[in-house]
Design a protein around this motif. Structure first.
Motif, mmCIF file in Angstrom:
data_model
loop_
_atom_site.group_PDB
_atom_site.id
_atom_site.type_symbol
_atom_site.label_atom_id
_atom_site.label_comp_id
_atom_site.label_asym_id
_atom_site.label_seq_id
_atom_site.Cartn_x
_atom_site.Cartn_y
_atom_site.Cartn_z
ATOM 1 N N LEU A 1 1.750 8.630 -6.608
ATOM 2 C CA LEU A 1 1.966 10.067 -6.483
ATOM 3 C C LEU A 1 3.118 10.544 -7.360
ATOM 4 O O LEU A 1 3.029 11.595 -8.000
ATOM 5 N N VAL A 2 4.203 9.781 -7.407
ATOM 6 C CA VAL A 2 5.339 10.149 -8.258
ATOM 7 C C VAL A 2 4.928 10.069 -9.726
ATOM 8 O O VAL A 2 5.260 10.949 -10.527
ATOM 9 N N ALA A 3 4.182 9.038 -10.089
ATOM 10 C CA ALA A 3 3.717 8.906 -11.476
ATOM 11 C C ALA A 3 2.793 10.064 -11.841
ATOM 12 O O ALA A 3 2.832 10.568 -12.963
ATOM 13 N N ARG A 4 1.982 10.510 -10.889
ATOM 14 C CA ARG A 4 1.092 11.647 -11.121
ATOM 15 C C ARG A 4 1.876 12.923 -11.390
ATOM 16 O O ARG A 4 1.459 13.766 -12.167
ATOM 17 N N MET A 5 3.024 13.057 -10.738
ATOM 18 C CA MET A 5 3.871 14.224 -10.979
ATOM 19 C C MET A 5 4.569 14.137 -12.336
ATOM 20 O O MET A 5 4.855 15.155 -12.947
ATOM 21 N N LEU A 6 4.857 12.921 -12.794
ATOM 22 C CA LEU A 6 5.591 12.736 -14.043
ATOM 23 C C LEU A 6 4.704 12.803 -15.280
ATOM 24 O O LEU A 6 5.160 13.207 -16.338
ATOM 25 N N VAL A 7 3.462 12.392 -15.161
ATOM 26 C CA VAL A 7 2.549 12.331 -16.306
ATOM 27 C C VAL A 7 1.882 13.689 -16.477
ATOM 28 O O VAL A 7 1.273 14.205 -15.542
ATOM 29 N N PRO A 8 1.998 14.288 -17.672
ATOM 30 C CA PRO A 8 1.386 15.603 -17.885
ATOM 31 C C PRO A 8 -0.128 15.504 -18.002
ATOM 32 O O PRO A 8 -0.679 14.449 -18.290
ATOM 33 N N GLY A 9 -0.790 16.623 -17.780
ATOM 34 C CA GLY A 9 -2.235 16.682 -17.927
ATOM 35 C C GLY A 9 -2.909 16.990 -16.610
ATOM 36 O O GLY A 9 -2.279 17.077 -15.560
ATOM 37 N N LYS A 10 -4.237 17.177 -16.689
ATOM 38 C CA LYS A 10 -5.008 17.475 -15.493
ATOM 39 C C LYS A 10 -5.166 16.225 -14.645
ATOM 40 O O LYS A 10 -5.350 15.129 -15.157
ATOM 41 N N ASP A 11 -5.128 16.415 -13.348
ATOM 42 C CA ASP A 11 -5.303 15.304 -12.416
ATOM 43 C C ASP A 11 -6.741 15.309 -11.923
ATOM 44 O O ASP A 11 -7.105 16.069 -11.038
ATOM 45 N N ARG A 12 -7.546 14.451 -12.501
ATOM 46 C CA ARG A 12 -8.958 14.393 -12.116
ATOM 47 C C ARG A 12 -9.235 13.288 -11.104
ATOM 48 O O ARG A 12 -10.290 13.266 -10.506
ATOM 49 N N GLN A 13 -8.316 12.373 -10.936
ATOM 50 C CA GLN A 13 -8.547 11.278 -10.019
ATOM 51 C C GLN A 13 -8.123 11.683 -8.614
ATOM 52 O O GLN A 13 -7.283 12.522 -8.426
ATOM 53 N N GLY A 14 -8.722 11.056 -7.655
ATOM 54 C CA GLY A 14 -8.420 11.360 -6.272
ATOM 55 C C GLY A 14 -7.335 10.455 -5.720
ATOM 56 O O GLY A 14 -6.654 9.720 -6.443
ATOM 57 N N LEU A 15 -7.193 10.496 -4.417
ATOM 58 C CA LEU A 15 -6.145 9.747 -3.739
ATOM 59 C C LEU A 15 -6.378 8.237 -3.826
ATOM 60 O O LEU A 15 -5.425 7.475 -3.983
ATOM 61 N N ILE A 16 -7.619 7.807 -3.757
ATOM 62 C CA ILE A 16 -7.920 6.372 -3.813
ATOM 63 C C ILE A 16 -7.568 5.804 -5.185
ATOM 64 O O ILE A 16 -6.946 4.738 -5.283
ATOM 65 N N ILE A 17 -7.933 6.507 -6.253
ATOM 66 C CA ILE A 17 -7.604 6.039 -7.607
ATOM 67 C C ILE A 17 -6.098 6.045 -7.794
ATOM 68 O O ILE A 17 -5.529 5.128 -8.394
ATOM 69 N N ILE B 1 0.836 -1.201 0.000
ATOM 70 C CA ILE B 1 0.000 0.000 0.000
ATOM 71 C C ILE B 1 0.873 1.254 0.000
ATOM 72 O O ILE B 1 0.627 2.191 -0.763
ATOM 73 N N ILE B 2 1.897 1.266 0.824
ATOM 74 C CA ILE B 2 2.801 2.424 0.870
ATOM 75 C C ILE B 2 3.535 2.572 -0.457
ATOM 76 O O ILE B 2 3.629 3.680 -1.014
ATOM 77 N N LEU B 3 4.045 1.472 -0.980
ATOM 78 C CA LEU B 3 4.734 1.500 -2.267
ATOM 79 C C LEU B 3 3.804 1.985 -3.374
ATOM 80 O O LEU B 3 4.171 2.820 -4.202
ATOM 81 N N GLY B 4 2.581 1.494 -3.385
ATOM 82 C CA GLY B 4 1.611 1.900 -4.396
ATOM 83 C C GLY B 4 1.237 3.362 -4.295
ATOM 84 O O GLY B 4 1.117 4.064 -5.305
ATOM 85 N N LEU B 5 1.057 3.857 -3.072
ATOM 86 C CA LEU B 5 0.704 5.261 -2.889
ATOM 87 C C LEU B 5 1.831 6.176 -3.351
ATOM 88 O O LEU B 5 1.609 7.132 -4.097
ATOM 89 N N VAL B 6 3.044 5.873 -2.936
ATOM 90 C CA VAL B 6 4.180 6.705 -3.324
ATOM 91 C C VAL B 6 4.424 6.615 -4.834
ATOM 92 O O VAL B 6 4.657 7.630 -5.500
#
Length: 97
Positions: free
Chosen positions: A15-31, A7-12
């Motif tokens: 989050l890192v992938a979200r910073m690397l991938v361009p575009g709007k972030d419409r998904q929340g923390l659970i997704i 879970i910790i590995l997946g969350l981190v």
């Protein structure tokens, strides 16, 4: 690795992938968490089966984190492509501002 470590590995990784991938972030923390965990599993599977590399060796191993982040980024790109919305407004609230 235990379930808490995944879970910790997946969350981190998510989050890192979200910073690397361009575009709007419409998904929340659970997704983000779910995409990160699935990405870690996908990255580990691809690393071991396709490239014959050790994918998941331990929580503090660099190859584990790289596989998880790359896998999460790929899944995040796929998620963004599937859920991308067109620029025009449609539906019940289309005419209202």
């Amino acid at each position: 690795m235990g379930i808490i470590a995944w879970i910790i590995l997946g969350l981190v990784a998510g989050l890192v992938a979200r910073m690397l991938v361009p575009g709007k972030d419409r998904q929340g923390l659970i997704i983000t968490l779910l995409l990160g965990i699935a990405g870690a599993l996908l990255g580990g599977f691809v690393a071991t089966q396709v490239f014959h590399l050790p994918g998941v060796q331990g929580f503090f191993n660099l190859s584990t984190w790289v596989c998880a982040i790359v896998g999460a980024a790929v899944l995040l790109l796929a998620h963004n492509l599937v859920t991308r919305r067109s620029g025009r407004r449609t539906g019940r609230w289309a005419g209202r501002r």
